[in-house]
Design an enzyme around this catalytic site. Sequence first.
Site, mmCIF file in Angstrom:
data_model
loop_
_atom_site.group_PDB
_atom_site.id
_atom_site.type_symbol
_atom_site.label_atom_id
_atom_site.label_comp_id
_atom_site.label_asym_id
_atom_site.label_seq_id
_atom_site.Cartn_x
_atom_site.Cartn_y
_atom_site.Cartn_z
ATOM 1 N N VAL A 1 3.989 -0.588 4.067
ATOM 2 C CA VAL A 1 2.668 -1.024 4.601
ATOM 3 C C VAL A 1 2.018 -1.916 3.302
ATOM 4 C CG1 VAL A 1 0.375 0.150 5.159
ATOM 5 C CG2 VAL A 1 2.419 1.029 5.820
ATOM 6 N N ASP B 1 3.793 15.112 12.731
ATOM 7 C CA ASP B 1 3.853 14.807 11.300
ATOM 8 C C ASP B 1 2.727 14.914 10.514
ATOM 9 O OD1 ASP B 1 5.632 14.432 9.334
ATOM 10 O OD2 ASP B 1 5.591 12.186 9.490
ATOM 11 N N LYS C 1 1.965 -2.515 8.747
ATOM 12 C CA LYS C 1 3.318 -1.810 8.670
ATOM 13 C C LYS C 1 4.346 -2.846 9.372
ATOM 14 C CE LYS C 1 4.752 1.668 11.305
ATOM 15 N NZ LYS C 1 5.179 3.095 11.815
ATOM 16 N N GLY D 1 7.791 3.928 2.944
ATOM 17 C CA GLY D 1 8.440 5.420 3.315
ATOM 18 C C GLY D 1 9.515 5.015 4.195
ATOM 19 N N LYS D 2 10.101 5.907 5.110
ATOM 20 C CA LYS D 2 11.125 5.959 6.126
ATOM 21 C C LYS D 2 10.438 5.148 7.051
ATOM 22 C CE LYS D 2 12.607 10.744 6.313
ATOM 23 N NZ LYS D 2 11.559 11.571 6.081
ATOM 24 N N PHE D 3 9.238 5.161 7.129
ATOM 25 C CA PHE D 3 8.476 4.127 8.307
ATOM 26 C C PHE D 3 8.588 2.765 8.183
ATOM 27 C CE2 PHE D 3 5.516 5.855 5.290
ATOM 28 C CZ PHE D 3 4.736 4.754 5.001
ATOM 29 N N GLY D 4 8.977 2.235 6.906
ATOM 30 C CA GLY D 4 8.781 0.790 6.341
ATOM 31 C C GLY D 4 7.838 0.665 5.284
ATOM 32 N N LEU E 1 0.876 -1.311 0.128
ATOM 33 C CA LEU E 1 0.120 -0.108 0.097
ATOM 34 C C LEU E 1 0.795 1.246 -0.155
ATOM 35 C CD1 LEU E 1 -2.777 -0.895 2.700
ATOM 36 C CD2 LEU E 1 -3.024 -0.704 0.085
ATOM 37 N N GLY E 2 1.975 1.034 0.483
ATOM 38 C CA GLY E 2 2.864 2.276 0.713
ATOM 39 C C GLY E 2 4.269 2.175 1.304
HETATM 40 C C1 PIT Z 1 -3.927 2.103 5.613
HETATM 41 C C2 PIT Z 1 -3.699 2.549 4.057
HETATM 42 C C3 PIT Z 1 -2.796 2.998 3.526
HETATM 43 C C4 PIT Z 1 -1.516 3.327 4.265
HETATM 44 C C5 PIT Z 1 -1.615 3.360 5.592
HETATM 45 C C6 PIT Z 1 -2.824 2.733 6.431
HETATM 46 C C7 PIT Z 1 -0.648 3.694 6.122
HETATM 47 C C8 PIT Z 1 -0.286 3.771 7.470
HETATM 48 C C9 PIT Z 1 0.728 4.253 8.330
HETATM 49 C C10 PIT Z 1 0.716 4.153 9.479
HETATM 50 C C11 PIT Z 1 2.035 4.229 10.280
HETATM 51 C C12 PIT Z 1 3.001 4.925 9.663
HETATM 52 C C13 PIT Z 1 2.896 5.120 8.276
HETATM 53 C C14 PIT Z 1 1.957 4.848 7.509
HETATM 54 O O1 PIT Z 1 4.232 5.366 10.301
HETATM 55 O O2 PIT Z 1 -2.969 3.324 2.164
HETATM 56 O O3 PIT Z 1 -4.740 1.626 6.361
HETATM 57 O O4 PIT Z 1 2.102 4.094 11.547
#
Ligand code: PIT
Length: 336
Positions: free
Chosen positions: A48, A155, A63, A43-46, A40-41
Site C-alpha cells: 500500500v 479478518d 494498494k 503484507g500478504k495482500f500486496g 504505507l504498508g
Molecule cells: C490507508 C493507510 C494505511 C494503510 C492502508 C490504507 C491499508 C489498507 C489496506 C487495504 C486493503 C488490504 C490491506 C490494507 O487488503 O496506512 O489509507 O484492502
Amino acid sequence: MIHVDEDDPIGEVDPSFPYRDVQIRRGVDMKELYDLQSELGRGKFGTVYRCRERATGLQLAAKVVATPRREDRRNVEREVDVMRQLRHPRLIQLYDAFDNGKVMCVVLELIEGGELFERVIDDDFILTEKSCTVFMRQICEGIEFVHKQNILHLDLKPENILCLTKTGNRIKIIDFGLARKFDPTKKLQVLFGTPEFVAPEVVNFDQIGFGTDMWSVGVICYVLLSGLSPFMGETDIETMANVTIAKYDFDDEVFNEISTEAKDFIQKLLIKEKEGRLTATQCLGHEWLKSQATVALDKTRLKRYVIKKRWIKAVYTIIALRRMGAKLEWDDTNAL
Ligand code: PIT
C-alpha cells in the site's frame, strides 16, 4: 496530554469522503492519473502506497497487488465488489480500481493516523475503560453496517483498525481482502484468518456467519483492555487448539482493575457457539459501552504485545524482501 474528549468523544462531524461508483478500469495505467508516493504498508495482500490524484491533488492510498494467477485477480475483483457496497464513515472507502493484467491497483481513502494499538501505547495517550469503549463502539458501528449489507469481514484484528488522525479518536476498519458476501441459506466455510483472532468455526472448518466477526471483536477487546491475548499459544497449532475449545480466563491480576461490565461484554462474545454471541447491534446496546470509568489502565503488557508484533512483522518483511532478491541495508529511520 491527549485523551478522549469528555463531551465529544469522536467528533461531531465526519469529513465525508467523495463516494464514487467504481468500476475496475482495464488497460488504463494508473500512473497516468495518480502519482505513487511513499510506502504505507506491506503484507500478504500486496503493498500500500500513499498516492496523489493528479487532476484533483487529492491524497489517497493505493494498494498494488501482483495478479499473476486468475485466482489473484478474482480476489481483487471480489474485494472491489464488496467495497462498492460499504459506504460508511467507519469503513475505509473505495475511490478507484485498475486492472493491468499482471498487476491490479485499488485506490482507497487515505487514513493517516496509523494503527490503533500503536496510538494507544503512546505515552501521551491515557488508556481508560472509557477510551476503550470509544474505540470498541466505533468498531461495532462499522461491523454493524458491514453485516447489514450481508457481508462478513473475516479478518478483524488490531492491525486492521486504523486511526483517522494522530491525535483524534476516530477509527476506521480496513482490509476487505478476505471479506465475503454472506447468504445465510448457503454453506460458507473458509480456511484463513489469523489464529489469534479467528473463531472456533473457522479453525474447525464449520459453517461461518455474522458471529464469526463478533468473536474477533471480543478478542480485540480483551487485548486492548489487558495487553494479553486470550488464546495465544507457543505455536499457531497450540493457539488454534485453545480457540477450538474456547478456553480462556480473566485470572491474570490485570483483570482486577477491569470492571465486571467489561468482562461481561467480552464473555458474551467469546462463546464457542457462534449463535450465542452478541450481534454488533446488541453490543452497541451493552451497558459497558456507556462506561465512564476514567481510571488509567496499566499499559505495560499492551506495550510489550505491540512491540513483539512489530518485531515479528519486521522479520517477515525481511524474509519476503530477501526472497525478492533485495539487498538490505540498515536504515535508522526504520528503527524498531
Ligand atoms: C490507508 C493507510 C494505511 C494503510 C492502508 C490504507 C491499508 C489498507 C489496506 C487495504 C486493503 C488490504 C490491506 C490494507 O487488503 O496506512 O489509507 O484492502
